[in-house]
Design an enzyme around this catalytic site. Structure first.
Site, mmCIF file in Angstrom:
data_model
loop_
_atom_site.group_PDB
_atom_site.id
_atom_site.type_symbol
_atom_site.label_atom_id
_atom_site.label_comp_id
_atom_site.label_asym_id
_atom_site.label_seq_id
_atom_site.Cartn_x
_atom_site.Cartn_y
_atom_site.Cartn_z
ATOM 1 N N GLU A 89 39.251 57.616 46.434
ATOM 2 C CA GLU A 89 39.228 56.163 46.301
ATOM 3 C C GLU A 89 39.461 55.770 44.842
ATOM 4 O OE1 GLU A 89 39.705 53.314 47.145
ATOM 5 O OE2 GLU A 89 38.074 52.407 48.282
ATOM 6 N N ASP A 90 39.995 54.590 44.628
ATOM 7 C CA ASP A 90 40.261 54.162 43.245
ATOM 8 C C ASP A 90 38.991 53.747 42.508
ATOM 9 O OD1 ASP A 90 39.930 51.856 44.784
ATOM 10 O OD2 ASP A 90 41.710 50.830 44.027
ATOM 11 N N ASP A 104 33.076 49.355 43.755
ATOM 12 C CA ASP A 104 32.595 48.125 43.136
ATOM 13 C C ASP A 104 31.287 47.745 43.847
ATOM 14 O OD1 ASP A 104 32.796 45.817 41.495
ATOM 15 O OD2 ASP A 104 33.867 44.717 43.040
ATOM 16 N N PHE A 142 36.985 43.352 35.321
ATOM 17 C CA PHE A 142 38.059 43.623 36.271
ATOM 18 C C PHE A 142 39.137 44.447 35.580
ATOM 19 C CE2 PHE A 142 41.481 43.101 39.230
ATOM 20 C CZ PHE A 142 40.825 43.147 40.450
ATOM 21 N N ARG A 150 49.781 48.010 39.078
ATOM 22 C CA ARG A 150 49.423 49.333 39.602
ATOM 23 C C ARG A 150 50.120 50.445 38.842
ATOM 24 N NH1 ARG A 150 46.712 48.701 44.485
ATOM 25 N NH2 ARG A 150 47.421 47.041 45.848
HETATM 26 P P1 IMP Z 1 34.092 47.240 47.077
HETATM 27 O O1 IMP Z 1 34.128 47.175 48.568
HETATM 28 O O2 IMP Z 1 33.472 46.016 46.459
HETATM 29 O O3 IMP Z 1 33.441 48.509 46.555
HETATM 30 O O4 IMP Z 1 35.579 47.144 46.596
HETATM 31 C C1 IMP Z 1 36.381 48.209 46.445
HETATM 32 C C2 IMP Z 1 37.821 47.788 46.319
HETATM 33 O O5 IMP Z 1 37.955 46.563 45.581
HETATM 34 C C3 IMP Z 1 38.566 48.828 45.547
HETATM 35 O O6 IMP Z 1 39.082 49.815 46.389
HETATM 36 C C4 IMP Z 1 39.631 48.014 44.841
HETATM 37 O O7 IMP Z 1 40.762 47.875 45.671
HETATM 38 C C5 IMP Z 1 39.006 46.660 44.649
HETATM 39 N N1 IMP Z 1 38.457 46.502 43.273
HETATM 40 C C6 IMP Z 1 37.164 46.425 42.904
HETATM 41 N N2 IMP Z 1 37.033 46.288 41.578
HETATM 42 C C7 IMP Z 1 38.290 46.292 41.075
HETATM 43 C C8 IMP Z 1 38.830 46.203 39.731
HETATM 44 O O8 IMP Z 1 38.119 46.083 38.706
HETATM 45 N N3 IMP Z 1 40.186 46.241 39.641
HETATM 46 C C9 IMP Z 1 41.000 46.366 40.716
HETATM 47 N N4 IMP Z 1 40.546 46.476 41.973
HETATM 48 C C10 IMP Z 1 39.199 46.430 42.153
HETATM 49 MG MG MG Z 2 42.832 46.536 45.664
#
Ligand code: IMP
Ligand code: MG
Length: 180
Positions: A98-99, A102, A151, A164
């Site tokens: 996963e990237d 958050d 962010f 990206r």
């Molecule tokens: P979560 O469900 O809140 O953990 O969100 C995860 C997803 O939100 C990641 O897979 C990203 O695609 C996106 N995301 C969360 N924070 C960032 C950020 O700082 N930059 C870019 N994408 C983010």
């Molecule tokens: Mg995204």
């Protein structure tokens, strides 16, 4: 769309060095197990490509695309599968690639979804984590870097599908974040 970044958090070389370290850990932890790397599109695409090429034990790759409802910078936890795995993961040792974690809502959903398919194990490799934003606990075996509550874009991470392709990871300037 802006093209300058005042705050580069991780340069290309730093990212590559960390990815190599994670690959070494995977080599040791999964020896003899032929893990299945599951890339979560699109954000993890470069992390997956670099990690997989540094892994020296036999492994397989598969891809999943999910969309979480929400704004450009906040996920809602309601996740829709846009592309499911090709492979049956029964009995497999799965590593979700996963990237960024958050709120943790997306991964929490994914982990539950994949765990219900009777794999031997499910672990997570996340390039980045924002511990300050967590709403649900996520057990993550491999983490690249921690970032503060900013962010970030680049190396797969986007803002409205832009940035990206950057080779580095940078903070998105406030003026652009606030435009939407
Ligand atoms: P979560 O469900 O809140 O953990 O969100 C995860 C997803 O939100 C990641 O897979 C990203 O695609 C996106 N995301 C969360 N924070 C960032 C950020 O700082 N930059 C870019 N994408 C983010
Ligand atoms: Mg995204």
């Amino acid at each position: 769309m802006i093209t300058y970044f005042n705050e580069v958090l991780f340069r290309e070389e730093e990212i590559q060095a960390r990815v190599t370290e994670i690959a070494r850990q995977v080599n040791a932890d999964y020896e003899g197990m032929q893990p299945l790397l599951v890339c979560i599109l699109k954000g993890a695409v470069f992390f997956m490509a670099d990690l997989a090429r540094q892994i020296e034990i036999p492994c397989e790759m598969d891809f999943m695309a999910v969309s979480s409802y929400g704004s450009a910078s906040d996920s809602s936890g309601v996740v829709r599968i846009l592309k499911d795995l090709d492979a049956d993961i029964t009995g497999r040792n799965v590593i979700i690639v996963e990237d960024i974690i958050d709120s943790g809502l997306t991964l929490s959903y994914l982990r539950k979804n994949l765990s219900a398919r009777n794999p031997a194990s499910v672990e997570v490799a996340a390039l980045l984590t924002k511990p300050g934003r967590r709403q649900v606990d996520i057990n993550c075996k491999y983490i690249g870097f921690e970032v503060a509550d900013r962010f970030v874009v680049g190396y797969g991470l986007d803002f409205n599908e832009n940035y990206r392709n950057l080779r580095f990871i940078a903070v998105l300037p406030e003026e652009e974040l606030n435009q939407t």
